[in-house]
Scaffold this motif. Structure first.
Motif, PDB file in Angstrom:
ATOM      1  N   TRP A 207       6.063   3.300  -0.324  1.00 43.63           N
ATOM      2  CA  TRP A 207       5.318   2.043  -0.266  1.00 43.63           C
ATOM      3  C   TRP A 207       5.605   1.295   1.029  1.00 43.63           C
ATOM      4  O   TRP A 207       6.710   1.330   1.551  1.00 43.63           O
ATOM      5  CB  TRP A 207       5.708   1.144  -1.445  1.00 43.63           C
ATOM      6  CG  TRP A 207       5.132   1.610  -2.738  1.00 43.63           C
ATOM      7  CD1 TRP A 207       5.719   2.414  -3.662  1.00 43.63           C
ATOM      8  CD2 TRP A 207       3.841   1.286  -3.239  1.00 43.63           C
ATOM      9  NE1 TRP A 207       4.867   2.626  -4.721  1.00 43.63           N
ATOM     10  CE2 TRP A 207       3.710   1.934  -4.483  1.00 43.63           C
ATOM     11  CE3 TRP A 207       2.789   0.520  -2.768  1.00 43.63           C
ATOM     12  CZ2 TRP A 207       2.569   1.842  -5.256  1.00 43.63           C
ATOM     13  CZ3 TRP A 207       1.649   0.419  -3.546  1.00 43.63           C
ATOM     14  CH2 TRP A 207       1.542   1.076  -4.765  1.00 43.63           C
ATOM     15  N   ARG A 208       4.596   0.600   1.510  1.00 38.55           N
ATOM     16  CA  ARG A 208       4.761  -0.355   2.614  1.00 38.55           C
ATOM     17  C   ARG A 208       4.408  -1.725   2.055  1.00 38.55           C
ATOM     18  O   ARG A 208       3.349  -1.918   1.477  1.00 38.55           O
ATOM     19  CB  ARG A 208       3.878  -0.039   3.794  1.00 38.55           C
ATOM     20  CG  ARG A 208       3.872  -1.226   4.784  1.00 38.55           C
ATOM     21  CD  ARG A 208       3.439  -0.912   6.153  1.00 38.55           C
ATOM     22  NE  ARG A 208       4.440  -0.118   6.819  1.00 38.55           N
ATOM     23  CZ  ARG A 208       4.256   0.445   8.002  1.00 38.55           C
ATOM     24  NH1 ARG A 208       3.112   0.309   8.626  1.00 38.55           N
ATOM     25  NH2 ARG A 208       5.205   1.146   8.562  1.00 38.55           N
TER      26      ARG A 208
ATOM     27  N   ARG B 232       7.174  -6.580   7.650  1.00 31.53           N
ATOM     28  CA  ARG B 232       6.814  -5.321   6.986  1.00 31.53           C
ATOM     29  C   ARG B 232       8.076  -4.563   6.606  1.00 31.53           C
ATOM     30  O   ARG B 232       8.997  -4.443   7.403  1.00 31.53           O
ATOM     31  CB  ARG B 232       5.959  -4.459   7.912  1.00 31.53           C
ATOM     32  CG  ARG B 232       4.547  -4.993   8.058  1.00 31.53           C
ATOM     33  CD  ARG B 232       3.725  -4.112   8.956  1.00 31.53           C
ATOM     34  NE  ARG B 232       4.302  -4.186  10.295  1.00 31.53           N
ATOM     35  CZ  ARG B 232       4.081  -3.310  11.258  1.00 31.53           C
ATOM     36  NH1 ARG B 232       3.313  -2.280  11.046  1.00 31.53           N
ATOM     37  NH2 ARG B 232       4.633  -3.443  12.442  1.00 31.53           N
TER      38      ARG B 232
ATOM     39  N   ASP C 162       9.343  -0.885   4.638  1.00 33.92           N
ATOM     40  CA  ASP C 162       8.962   0.439   4.132  1.00 33.92           C
ATOM     41  C   ASP C 162       9.983   0.931   3.120  1.00 33.92           C
ATOM     42  O   ASP C 162      11.199   0.753   3.314  1.00 33.92           O
ATOM     43  CB  ASP C 162       8.872   1.455   5.267  1.00 33.92           C
ATOM     44  CG  ASP C 162       7.589   1.347   6.058  1.00 33.92           C
ATOM     45  OD1 ASP C 162       6.679   0.592   5.646  1.00 33.92           O
ATOM     46  OD2 ASP C 162       7.480   2.016   7.100  1.00 33.92           O
TER      47      ASP C 162
ATOM     48  N   ARG D  13       0.839  -1.206   0.000  1.00 37.11           N
ATOM     49  CA  ARG D  13       0.000   0.000   0.000  1.00 37.11           C
ATOM     50  C   ARG D  13       0.865   1.244   0.000  1.00 37.11           C
ATOM     51  O   ARG D  13       1.966   1.251   0.538  1.00 37.11           O
ATOM     52  CB  ARG D  13      -0.966  -0.004   1.159  1.00 37.11           C
ATOM     53  CG  ARG D  13      -0.376   0.010   2.507  1.00 37.11           C
ATOM     54  CD  ARG D  13      -1.489  -0.088   3.569  1.00 37.11           C
ATOM     55  NE  ARG D  13      -0.964  -0.621   4.781  1.00 37.11           N
ATOM     56  CZ  ARG D  13      -0.640   0.112   5.835  1.00 37.11           C
ATOM     57  NH1 ARG D  13      -0.837   1.406   5.811  1.00 37.11           N
ATOM     58  NH2 ARG D  13      -0.142  -0.448   6.909  1.00 37.11           N
ATOM     59  N   LYS D  14       0.350   2.258  -0.617  1.00 38.61           N
ATOM     60  CA  LYS D  14       1.041   3.533  -0.728  1.00 38.61           C
ATOM     61  C   LYS D  14       0.832   4.311   0.560  1.00 38.61           C
ATOM     62  O   LYS D  14      -0.293   4.407   1.056  1.00 38.61           O
ATOM     63  CB  LYS D  14       0.492   4.299  -1.926  1.00 38.61           C
ATOM     64  CG  LYS D  14       1.253   5.528  -2.273  1.00 38.61           C
ATOM     65  CD  LYS D  14       2.494   5.176  -3.032  1.00 38.61           C
ATOM     66  CE  LYS D  14       3.066   6.444  -3.640  1.00 38.61           C
ATOM     67  NZ  LYS D  14       4.483   6.559  -3.523  1.00 38.61           N
ATOM     68  N   THR D  15       1.897   4.853   1.123  1.00 36.72           N
ATOM     69  CA  THR D  15       1.836   5.701   2.307  1.00 36.72           C
ATOM     70  C   THR D  15       2.385   7.071   1.916  1.00 36.72           C
ATOM     71  O   THR D  15       2.962   7.220   0.834  1.00 36.72           O
ATOM     72  CB  THR D  15       2.673   5.113   3.461  1.00 36.72           C
ATOM     73  OG1 THR D  15       4.052   5.195   3.111  1.00 36.72           O
ATOM     74  CG2 THR D  15       2.278   3.671   3.769  1.00 36.72           C
TER      75      THR D  15
END
Length: 171
Positions: free
Chosen positions: A118-119, A127, A129, A112-114
């Motif tokens: 991206w994460r 996870r 980053d 997902r875009k943060t």
């Protein structure tokens, strides 16, 4: 001059005893393991057996008390894989540097875009980053194959869908 007497005496005592402390084996269990290894050199069968009989109880006691921990290679590899990407204190588990894990391959569970980039969440829950400004033309899809490898200066490169970006382990 009097107030320096006790600290100076303590410092001198430490300086005198420090080389003796360094000359001792790291742990009692290491000394027992070295002694067990030395038993093999005994050529006389009775002496060798007596050496083993003297040494083995100490090793078993160290293992029972938790001072000695026996770990198989499969477990070490699993722990290294699970901790890949973390900045942990160096502990080799008895493995040589060339046996260290240099990359892991996994499957993407989520991307997902943060605001920072991206994460990525891998199938094992790890996870990662994004830490560079590289763009991905298409959002990576769950189920995509991911490779993460060591890069320069303690960084990591994640490759997904033919693109590579610099990442850092989060959890």
């Amino acid at each position: 001059m009097r107030r320096f007497g006790l600290p100076l005496a303590l410092a001198l005592a430490a300086a005198v005893t420090a080389p003796q402390a360094l000359a001792q084996p790291a742990t009692p269990s290491k000394a027992a393991l070295d002694k067990l290894s030395a038993c093999r050199a005994q050529t006389d069968s009775a002496a060798r057996l007596a050496c083993y009989d003297e040494t083995v109880p100490g090793l078993l006691a160290a293992e029972k008390s938790g001072d000695l921990i026996v770990v198989d290679k499969e477990t070490v590899t699993k722990v290294q894989r699970e901790s890949f990407g973390f900045n942990l204190p160096s502990f080799s588990f008895g493995q040589k540097k060339e046996q260290a894990i240099e990359q892991v391959e996994s499957t993407l569970r989520e991307a997902r875009k943060t605001p920072a980039g991206w994460r990525f969440v891998l199938e094992d829950g790890a996870r990662w980053d994004q830490i560079d400004t590289e763009t991905l033309p298409l959002a990576p899809r769950p189920g995509a194959k991911v490779t993460i490898r060591r890069a320069a200066m303690g960084s990591y490169i994640l490759s997904v869908s033919g693109r590579a970006i610099r990442v850092a382990r989060v959890n």
